[in-house]
Design a protein around this motif. Sequence first.
Motif, PDB file in Angstrom:
ATOM      1  N   HIS A 139       0.855  -1.196   0.000  1.00 55.90           N
ATOM      2  CA  HIS A 139       0.000   0.000   0.000  1.00 55.90           C
ATOM      3  C   HIS A 139       0.891   1.246   0.000  1.00 55.90           C
ATOM      4  O   HIS A 139       1.284   1.735   1.043  1.00 55.90           O
ATOM      5  CB  HIS A 139      -0.905  -0.026   1.235  1.00 55.90           C
ATOM      6  N   ARG A 140       1.191   1.760  -1.176  1.00 64.23           N
ATOM      7  CA  ARG A 140       2.128   2.873  -1.325  1.00 64.23           C
ATOM      8  C   ARG A 140       1.589   4.198  -0.802  1.00 64.23           C
ATOM      9  O   ARG A 140       2.348   5.109  -0.517  1.00 64.23           O
ATOM     10  CB  ARG A 140       2.528   3.031  -2.785  1.00 64.23           C
ATOM     11  N   GLU A 141       0.277   4.328  -0.672  1.00 65.66           N
ATOM     12  CA  GLU A 141      -0.317   5.621  -0.338  1.00 65.66           C
ATOM     13  C   GLU A 141      -0.347   5.930   1.159  1.00 65.66           C
ATOM     14  O   GLU A 141      -0.566   7.082   1.535  1.00 65.66           O
ATOM     15  CB  GLU A 141      -1.748   5.718  -0.880  1.00 65.66           C
TER      16      GLU A 141
END
Length: 92
Positions: free
Chosen positions: A70-72
């Motif tokens: 989950h990059r965000e």
Amino acid sequence: MNILIIDDSKTISHILMTSLSAYGYTTHLVPPSEFRADKRELVKYALVIINTNLTDKKCTEVVQEIRDCHREVFILGIHNRGHWQERVDLLQ
């Protein structure tokens, strides 16, 4: 706002959870040995706070698992000792 705390220090995690709860944040504590990056779980959190002085698992490994999944999500590292290179590695 939901905040995930990844820490193996009872003292630091207690201070964080107590302080953040007093300001109305919902906190969840997970020891690094039990943390498993899961997109469905991580999207629940606006922020992940991680103690960079983990004993069970390398902090860089945990951060990479989070980023792969989950990059965000925002990650805040709490660092009170160690070599400057470790801090730079975490910023990468």
